[in-house]
Scaffold this active site. Structure first.
Site, mmCIF file in Angstrom:
data_model
loop_
_atom_site.group_PDB
_atom_site.id
_atom_site.type_symbol
_atom_site.label_atom_id
_atom_site.label_comp_id
_atom_site.label_asym_id
_atom_site.label_seq_id
_atom_site.Cartn_x
_atom_site.Cartn_y
_atom_site.Cartn_z
ATOM 1 N N HIS A 198 82.095 51.593 21.633
ATOM 2 C CA HIS A 198 80.571 52.120 21.212
ATOM 3 C C HIS A 198 79.843 51.181 20.702
ATOM 4 O O HIS A 198 80.260 50.196 19.755
ATOM 5 C CB HIS A 198 80.701 53.526 20.415
ATOM 6 C CG HIS A 198 79.495 53.937 20.220
ATOM 7 N ND1 HIS A 198 79.199 55.024 21.188
ATOM 8 C CD2 HIS A 198 78.609 54.071 19.311
ATOM 9 C CE1 HIS A 198 77.957 55.346 20.869
ATOM 10 N NE2 HIS A 198 77.714 54.970 19.839
ATOM 11 N N ASP A 245 76.163 66.509 15.781
ATOM 12 C CA ASP A 245 75.649 65.327 15.991
ATOM 13 C C ASP A 245 74.671 65.528 17.171
ATOM 14 O O ASP A 245 73.392 64.701 16.901
ATOM 15 C CB ASP A 245 76.467 64.213 16.140
ATOM 16 C CG ASP A 245 75.915 63.052 16.700
ATOM 17 O OD1 ASP A 245 75.104 62.445 15.776
ATOM 18 O OD2 ASP A 245 75.957 62.494 17.924
ATOM 19 N N LYS A 280 81.414 61.750 17.206
ATOM 20 C CA LYS A 280 81.567 61.853 18.663
ATOM 21 C C LYS A 280 83.026 61.063 19.057
ATOM 22 O O LYS A 280 83.608 61.682 19.844
ATOM 23 C CB LYS A 280 80.661 61.108 19.426
ATOM 24 C CG LYS A 280 78.915 61.820 19.315
ATOM 25 C CD LYS A 280 77.962 61.343 20.152
ATOM 26 C CE LYS A 280 77.566 59.978 19.888
ATOM 27 N NZ LYS A 280 76.568 60.053 19.077
ATOM 28 N N ARG A 335 66.676 63.066 14.119
ATOM 29 C CA ARG A 335 66.679 61.563 13.684
ATOM 30 C C ARG A 335 65.952 60.721 14.503
ATOM 31 O O ARG A 335 65.001 59.767 14.037
ATOM 32 C CB ARG A 335 68.247 60.862 13.282
ATOM 33 C CG ARG A 335 69.063 61.511 12.449
ATOM 34 C CD ARG A 335 70.323 61.089 12.264
ATOM 35 N NE ARG A 335 70.515 59.519 12.071
ATOM 36 C CZ ARG A 335 71.251 58.920 12.917
ATOM 37 N NH1 ARG A 335 72.152 59.650 13.944
ATOM 38 N NH2 ARG A 335 71.452 57.772 12.960
ATOM 39 N N SER A 366 77.369 59.744 12.960
ATOM 40 C CA SER A 366 76.847 60.088 14.112
ATOM 41 C C SER A 366 77.919 59.569 15.292
ATOM 42 O O SER A 366 78.248 60.447 16.232
ATOM 43 C CB SER A 366 75.636 59.715 14.432
ATOM 44 O OG SER A 366 75.019 59.577 15.970
HETATM 45 N N1 URA Z 1 74.585 55.294 18.250
HETATM 46 C C1 URA Z 1 74.829 56.719 17.687
HETATM 47 O O1 URA Z 1 75.524 57.631 18.485
HETATM 48 N N2 URA Z 1 74.290 57.504 16.813
HETATM 49 C C2 URA Z 1 73.442 56.509 16.056
HETATM 50 O O2 URA Z 1 73.197 57.147 14.882
HETATM 51 C C3 URA Z 1 73.033 55.291 16.280
HETATM 52 C C4 URA Z 1 73.695 54.834 17.453
#
Ligand code: URA
Length: 434
Positions: free
Chosen positions: A82, A161, A187, A168, A183
């Protein structure tokens, strides 16, 4: 408990309890706490920060707001990557097929464009027909059949989220360490993975502008992952100029397809290779990073990674001929070249401004309900350290609507700092936290 008291407490810089965090997360997910109250709380968190304990509680409450997938019956390592978000960052589109082609399961749940940064789902959806909204049953069946799936958050995965991310994005509360950690990790910890590689971006195009902030974010996320029993490593990587030379959804898909053929800008290829090598090690498909790099090279040279991408596109109902014929991808009708106004060297690029220019052209969202235009974006011609003359092209804007075009062109021009002295581009990989 009342939301207003919790907002007030954070506004005044106090530490929230787990119960208070749970009240907000559960209430917001259930539609019982209003957007405007959560917006205010997000801004209070943005301004006042959170302790690590609050951030971990927030992550866990967001994670358990939904389902945690159990893939342990697949009996093989399951590794994802990620990125914290950048401009021109399309590495997922290369890494997922490479690592899956090596036999590691890649259950990838990605996000959409956020503020000035691009999102993997929006990029994938520029492939005609490509579905990212697979059900969890379809997700699992793809993992069993081809070992990889690239999907969006389903209603079951971290629903808190899903709502907070969108809020956000339009309340200027994205670049905030605890909110980002919660966040991302809510996930990622729901995906049924055994290991996670984090690409934590640093620089003026990243949400974390300094290496110190990025390192703290990486350490927090690693702490969350390890606390939940997952292997986790993080690379801190440069985002002080766009990654690769294309920014915008379909434009980036083309660059990723080319990378799967072994072609493309050096920075982008290097990052794909380094992140894949880390994933291959966590996935037990390589015993060390050097072996991981060699494996990456083999999987690209043999065409195995490209073929895995074809399988992904077919399995997710996309048009596989786009892999060989880029004219089947959406394109913008018009182009405008932004040229240097003076002779000199590119000393710096305001990368966030480039991301905003791309967003103004329609590649990202200005409002919750904005629709993405998949063909628009920028191609970057000049990078840090390049010598330019007056009128040397810096970037080309690809656009459909002229409405915000002048603003986007002005932003792009201003983003380039040109001066008399040559400077070196910052190193791509700043640190590895293993
Ligand atoms: N990627 C995400 O999933 N969440 C964030 O807050 C920033 C980048």
């Amino acid at each position: 408990m009342r939301a207003v008291d919790i907002i007030e407490k954070k506004r005044d810089g106090k530490t929230l309890t787990r119960d208070e965090i749970r009240f907000i997360v559960q209430g917001y997910t259930a539609g019982e706490v209003a957007d405007y109250q959560v917006s205010a709380l997000l801004m209070a968190i943005f301004l006042r920060g959170m302790t690590d304990a609050e951030a971990i509680a927030l992550t866990e409450e967001m994670l358990y707001s939904g389902e945690v997938i159990d893939l342990s019956d697949l009996d093989r390592p399951r590794v994802d990557k990620h990125s914290t978000g950048g401009v021109g960052d399309k590495t997922s589109l290369v890494i997922a097929p490479v690592v899956a082609a090596a036999g590691v399961i890649v259950p990838m749940i990605s996000g959409r464009a956020l503020a000035h940064s691009g999102g993997t789902l929006d990029k994938l959806e520029s492939i005609p027909g490509f579905r990212t909204n697979l059900s969890l049953t379809e997700f699992r069946s793809m993992l069993e059949r081809i070992g990889v799936a690239l999907i969006g958050q389903t209603a079951e995965i971290a629903p808190a989220d899903r709502k907070l991310y969108a809020l956000r994005d339009v309340t200027a509360t994205v670049p905030c360490r605890p909110l980002m950690a919660a966040s991302i990790m809510s996930k990622k910890m729901a995906e049924g993975i055994t290991g996670l590689v984090l690409d934590v971006k640093v620089g003026n195009g990243a949400f974390m502008k300094s290496e110190d902030e990025a390192r703290k974010l990486a350490e927090l996320m690693i702490q969350v992952a390890r606390g939940l029993g997952k292997d986790c490593v993080a690379l801190l990587t440069d985002m002080s100029q766009p990654l690769g030379s294309r920014v915008g959804n379909a434009l980036e898909v083309i660059e990723a397809f080319e990378a799967l053929r072994g072609n493309g800008p050096e920075d982008f290829i290097t990052l794909c290779r380094e992140l894949s090598a880390e994933m291959l090690v966590l996935g037990r498909a390589a015993t060390n990073i050097d072996e991981g790099r060699a494996r990456y090279d083999e999987l690209i040279a043999s065409g195995a990674a490209l073929e895995k991408m074809r399988e992904i596109i077919v399995a997710q109902s996309g048009e596989p001929r786009t892999l060989d014929d880029y004219s089947l991808l959406p394109t913008a009708r018009h182009q405008r070249v932004v040229k240097a106004r003076r002779k000199g060297y590119v000393q710096a690029i305001d990368t966030e401004a480039i991301g905003r220019a791309s967003m103004l052209l329609g590649a990202g969202r200005l409002r919750l309900d904005s629709k993405i235009d998949p063909g628009v974006g920028l191609t970057i011609a000049a990078r840090i350290g390049d010598e330019v003359d007056e009128n040397t092209p810096l970037a080309t804007l690809h656009y459909n609507s002229a409405v915000l075009m002048d603003e986007a062109a002005a932003l792009t021009l201003q983003a380039y700092q040109i001066g008399g002295e040559r400077v070196e581009a910052p190193p791509l990989i700043k640190a590895a936290l293993r």
